[in-house]
Design a protein around this motif. Sequence first.
Motif, short mmCIF file in Angstrom:
data_model
loop_
_atom_site.label_atom_id
_atom_site.label_comp_id
_atom_site.label_asym_id
_atom_site.label_seq_id
_atom_site.Cartn_x
_atom_site.Cartn_y
_atom_site.Cartn_z
N THR A 198 87.24 61.25 -30.81
CA THR A 198 88.61 61.65 -31.76
C THR A 198 89.91 61.25 -31.17
N GLY A 199 89.87 60.72 -29.93
CA GLY A 199 90.94 60.24 -29.32
C GLY A 199 91.50 60.92 -28.09
N ASN A 200 90.67 61.81 -27.71
CA ASN A 200 90.96 62.89 -26.54
C ASN A 200 90.74 62.29 -25.24
N THR A 201 91.62 62.14 -24.41
CA THR A 201 91.44 61.35 -22.90
C THR A 201 91.51 62.37 -22.00
N THR A 202 91.57 63.73 -22.17
CA THR A 202 91.57 64.67 -21.04
C THR A 202 90.17 65.52 -21.08
N CYS A 203 89.96 66.09 -19.93
CA CYS A 203 88.78 67.17 -19.79
C CYS A 203 89.23 68.32 -20.67
N PRO A 204 88.39 68.72 -21.49
CA PRO A 204 88.54 69.86 -22.49
C PRO A 204 88.95 71.27 -21.64
N VAL A 205 88.18 71.30 -20.58
CA VAL A 205 88.44 72.70 -19.55
C VAL A 205 89.65 72.51 -18.69
N THR A 206 89.65 71.38 -17.91
CA THR A 206 90.69 71.29 -16.95
C THR A 206 91.96 70.69 -17.49
N ARG A 207 91.89 70.22 -18.55
CA ARG A 207 92.84 69.18 -19.11
C ARG A 207 93.25 68.12 -18.26
N VAL A 208 92.65 67.69 -17.27
CA VAL A 208 92.96 66.68 -16.19
C VAL A 208 92.55 65.35 -17.14
N PRO A 209 93.47 64.37 -16.74
CA PRO A 209 93.19 63.09 -17.61
C PRO A 209 91.67 62.72 -17.09
N LEU A 210 90.86 62.03 -18.10
CA LEU A 210 89.68 61.45 -17.79
C LEU A 210 89.76 59.93 -17.32
N THR A 211 89.56 59.63 -15.99
CA THR A 211 89.83 58.64 -15.57
C THR A 211 88.73 57.55 -15.60
N ASP A 212 87.54 58.06 -15.92
CA ASP A 212 86.31 57.62 -16.01
C ASP A 212 85.68 58.18 -17.04
N PHE A 213 84.96 57.49 -18.03
CA PHE A 213 84.31 57.98 -19.43
C PHE A 213 82.98 57.91 -19.13
N THR A 214 82.49 57.87 -17.95
CA THR A 214 80.84 57.81 -17.73
C THR A 214 80.38 59.07 -17.87
N LEU A 215 79.09 59.39 -18.57
CA LEU A 215 78.58 60.99 -18.48
C LEU A 215 77.29 60.60 -17.72
N ILE A 216 77.30 61.45 -16.76
CA ILE A 216 75.92 61.58 -15.81
C ILE A 216 75.31 62.84 -16.40
N PRO A 217 74.10 62.60 -16.76
CA PRO A 217 73.09 63.53 -17.06
C PRO A 217 72.88 64.57 -16.07
N ASN A 218 72.98 65.90 -16.28
CA ASN A 218 72.70 67.10 -15.32
C ASN A 218 71.19 67.53 -15.70
N HIS A 219 70.36 66.96 -14.83
CA HIS A 219 69.23 66.94 -14.97
C HIS A 219 68.66 68.33 -14.78
N THR A 220 69.25 68.81 -13.50
CA THR A 220 69.06 70.16 -12.81
C THR A 220 69.57 71.15 -14.13
N LEU A 221 70.71 71.34 -14.59
CA LEU A 221 70.72 72.27 -15.52
C LEU A 221 70.15 72.29 -16.72
N ARG A 222 69.71 70.92 -17.20
CA ARG A 222 68.81 70.78 -18.18
C ARG A 222 67.45 71.53 -18.36
N ARG A 223 66.88 71.25 -16.86
CA ARG A 223 65.43 71.80 -16.80
C ARG A 223 65.58 73.38 -16.49
N LEU A 224 66.87 73.99 -16.16
CA LEU A 224 66.87 75.45 -15.90
C LEU A 224 67.20 75.87 -17.43
N ILE A 225 67.67 75.14 -18.21
CA ILE A 225 67.81 75.69 -19.63
C ILE A 225 66.34 75.89 -20.51
#
Length: 433
Positions: free
Chosen positions: A71-98
């Motif tokens: 939708t055009g947002n270029t910042t981190c929703p929590v920190t509001r810091v600009p996203l310089t890299d839009f790569t999404l890294i799977p968090n396997h550890t958290l997913r297994r905990l869930i």
Amino acid sequence: MREILHEDKDKDKVGTGGTEGMRGSLEPLDVGVQIPYYFRCPISLELMRDPVTVCTGQTYDRASIESWVATGNTTCPVTRVPLTDFTLIPNHTLRRLIQDWCVANRSFGIERIPTPKQPADPALVRSLLHQASSASALPASRLSALRRLRALARDSDKNRALISANNVSELLLSVVFHSDSADLSHEALALLALFQLSEPQCALVASDPDRVSYLVSLLSHSSVDVRVNSAAVIEMAVSGTRSPELRSQVSNAEGIFEGVIGILNYPLAYPRASKIGVKALFALCLVKQHRQRAVTAGAVDALVDRLADFEKCDAERALATVELLCRIPSGCEAFSAHALTVPLLVKIILKISDRATEYAAGALLSLCSASDQAQRDAVVAGVLTQLLLLVQSDCTDRAKRKAQMLLKLLRDSWPEDSIGNSDDFGCSDVVAF
């Protein structure tokens, strides 16, 4: 967002306290079990199904962060810091905990979230495409690359979009029609059937008699997958070109209707055959001058025998094809001769969709205009009630016009004590004739 980040931890318990908005967002898990706040996406507040970490170190559910960025947002929703890299890294550890938490709380009705399939790596896709198109590579190596690409394409829409962005259709067309290996050609055809052809590519296929003949020859192949994939590409080529001459050229190919109808008649245990078969038959029957060939090839029996088994979109295409074939004398005669045609068409009215209703009414109008027996069969099947309901429904104007014309045509066939021959007829929305 601040409310999301700083809310009281006591609100993490579903079904207890908390804001109305939060209770609404967690309604699917409203089972009185406490959900750890770090298992919830900071954007949606819902339990994460595919947690991924962005460059700022924050973790979100993949669907939520992708929607945020789209939708055009270029910042981190929590920190509001600009996203310089839009790569999404799977968090396997958290997913297994869930997943472990879901299993531990299954007594509360919580189902374990499935392990998500990860999107294809763009570099891997490019490498596989290069390997598949390399004339110097061994056939076995090229075949392996095509199979891996097909597996990725079938995994998700995102993977298909990624593969398509690399001009895959042009590469596959070259392999299908110019490879010396039948296995390579058939595998490329299977992958090609998963993508859309551009209009120039459709014209490229439709304008070459040798290519059309090759695809038609595959309609009688021993493998049903090869047959269905060939029919899918034929349908794309016919539907994707605007040239009436090219459409006619394809539909005039020797054996094309027999091959497509053979696929349509394939046992229901392989539903893709009937789905692709009816799409291809409809596309071919749009060419008026060759509809007779469809009737001769057995389209009437195939359509009527399958009509009750189709799902919505396929039923619409099937009924549209029935109406098209009813517009030619031989088609109308063949449908009238089938004992199930009229009862099925009457039964389908108002049962599937507005489009299906329109096509069914149009086919009945053609049949009843040509045959007194069809009129009697329609009345016996209860068409009067169906048509009166139709003209008072919210269906299309064209469907209503067809229904009114059919009511006028059938009026002499109605029983003496029917609504249509009573004084109450003028109270309906049907214009008195």
